[in-house]
Design a protein around this motif. Sequence first.
Motif, short mmCIF file in Angstrom:
data_model
loop_
_atom_site.label_atom_id
_atom_site.label_comp_id
_atom_site.label_asym_id
_atom_site.label_seq_id
_atom_site.Cartn_x
_atom_site.Cartn_y
_atom_site.Cartn_z
N PRO A 161 0.83 -1.22 0.00
CA PRO A 161 0.00 0.00 0.00
C PRO A 161 0.85 1.26 0.00
CG PRO A 161 -0.05 -1.05 2.16
CD PRO A 161 0.69 -1.99 1.26
N ASN A 162 1.67 1.40 -1.04
CA ASN A 162 2.53 2.56 -1.28
C ASN A 162 2.02 3.32 -2.50
OD1 ASN A 162 4.13 1.89 0.85
ND2 ASN A 162 5.88 1.22 -0.35
N ALA A 163 2.66 4.43 -2.79
CA ALA A 163 2.19 5.29 -3.88
C ALA A 163 2.85 4.97 -5.22
CB ALA A 163 2.46 6.75 -3.53
N GLU A 164 3.84 4.08 -5.26
CA GLU A 164 4.62 3.89 -6.48
C GLU A 164 3.78 3.40 -7.66
OE1 GLU A 164 5.98 3.45 -3.54
OE2 GLU A 164 7.73 4.75 -3.75
N SER A 165 2.94 2.39 -7.45
CA SER A 165 2.14 1.86 -8.56
C SER A 165 1.16 2.90 -9.10
CB SER A 165 1.36 0.62 -8.10
OG SER A 165 2.22 -0.45 -7.84
N THR A 166 0.50 3.61 -8.21
CA THR A 166 -0.46 4.63 -8.63
C THR A 166 0.26 5.76 -9.36
OG1 THR A 166 -1.79 4.09 -6.69
CG2 THR A 166 -2.34 6.11 -7.85
N TYR A 167 1.43 6.12 -8.88
CA TYR A 167 2.21 7.15 -9.57
C TYR A 167 2.57 6.69 -10.98
CZ TYR A 167 6.03 10.07 -11.10
OH TYR A 167 6.82 10.90 -11.86
N SER A 168 3.02 5.44 -11.12
CA SER A 168 3.38 4.91 -12.43
C SER A 168 2.21 4.98 -13.40
CB SER A 168 3.88 3.47 -12.32
OG SER A 168 5.07 3.39 -11.57
N LEU A 169 1.04 4.57 -12.93
CA LEU A 169 -0.15 4.59 -13.79
C LEU A 169 -0.45 6.01 -14.27
CD1 LEU A 169 -2.68 3.43 -15.07
CD2 LEU A 169 -3.80 3.58 -12.83
N LEU A 170 -0.49 6.96 -13.35
CA LEU A 170 -0.82 8.34 -13.71
C LEU A 170 0.27 8.98 -14.57
CD1 LEU A 170 -2.23 9.45 -10.25
CD2 LEU A 170 -3.55 9.07 -12.34
#
Length: 462
Positions: free
Chosen positions: A176-185
């Motif tokens: 539950p970190n921000a890395e995956s969501t950042y990559s998507l955006l």
Amino acid sequence: MSWLTRTSVHHPYRSLISIFVLWKACLLLLAILTPGPGYDTSTTLAQWHRATSDIKGLFPTFLRQVSTRLTRWDAIYFTEAARRGHVFEQEWAFSYVFSKFINLLAAGSEYTGAIPYAFKESALGVAVSHVAHAASAVVLYRLACTIFPGMHGRKLAFIAACLHILSPAGLFLSAPNAESTYSLLSFAGAFLFAQSLGVSGISTSIQDGLLVLAGIMYGLSTAIRGNGLLNGVLFLEEAFRVLYSIAQDFSFAKSRRLAAVGLAGICTGLGFVLPQYIAYQQFCANHTLTDEGSSREWCHRAIPSIYSFVQDHYWDNGFLRYWTLSNLPLFALAGPVLAILVSSSVWAVNVESRRKIPSTTPQDFPTGQLTGRLLRSLAIPQIVLAVMVYFCNHVQIIIRLSSGYPVWYVWAAALLLDGYTAYPSARKRHLEGSRCGQTIVQYMVIYAAVQGVLFASFLPPA
């Protein structure tokens, strides 16, 4: 190669999802089988971990185990902030927007009864990261297809997307970190930016609208991770191009394009400014700026940014501060990724000149009219990030930050596919390029596997 051709051309999305599921299953198995509570017991001290009365059945037990193993390091801050909001200053180093999003999902699940467990914030964070990582691989595939049109480009795009799945960031892209969501955006912003460029140099109103959407995506990525602000360089470069074109020959279409560029840049900047404003309201607005004793010191600065203050005061980030003898092993650890980022950026900047070199391979370099321009533009934020982290930050974080930058995946895919994209002049160098690509993949897989065990045990590095 025949399998690659069939897979990448006929069933790219189905194949990417299959590879994603297999790789994630391996990483989760490593995490679950890691013995002991871990070097640091912070996760076990969380309120949701102590609540066991609602854990009944095989699936809830499995879900709790996965949540425990993946809620490590930064994930503790994200999930705690999602549960009760950002309370302390140091928590503002971790995305307010991402935690708020998880909080809204948790509230919705509680209302509907979908996840009636005390660890719902952690479980939902894990789910969001997995969905975002899978989606970002698909978006990267579409982005690479846009940069490299044609059949050969689709093969390259498929390999690049696979490399993103195998990223050395490993379990940081599952936690539950921000890395995956950042990559998507970030990839979505890059894809929309690529779609907004006109081959003729004159954009349509639809392309200008896509440019604004790219700015919105980049703004959201900046709200998720502050380094997303570097992507604003793309709009700055585009603004200079449009201004130069207007100086040569003014037209309404060009002025509309300039307005779209400006709006896109503003949207990117707002992703950084708005969370700072919310923090300012929380810590500073109720105090007068002349009363030094009633508010924090950063409230009185010319630019009162809680993010820069927290990075400096709590994490000791700053120019050459991390350059100590004790941190030398961490520089060695980050060395391969830094080398990959720099090498791929240099390659991207020089792609256009390489197209003029005769190739000894049977296939032509898969480029379109905008290939060189897109690669150069996308390489700038990547190289700036590498330099900033090397000189000013905890250098080992570059391994997970690199997951959100597309150019190095494309470069490594080019090495794997033909080798001649980096070494076009000789058969010997063609083989060297292929071996280099294979070495990069081996490094990614081995590092992600070892890091998975260390991450689940709450052991450094992070």
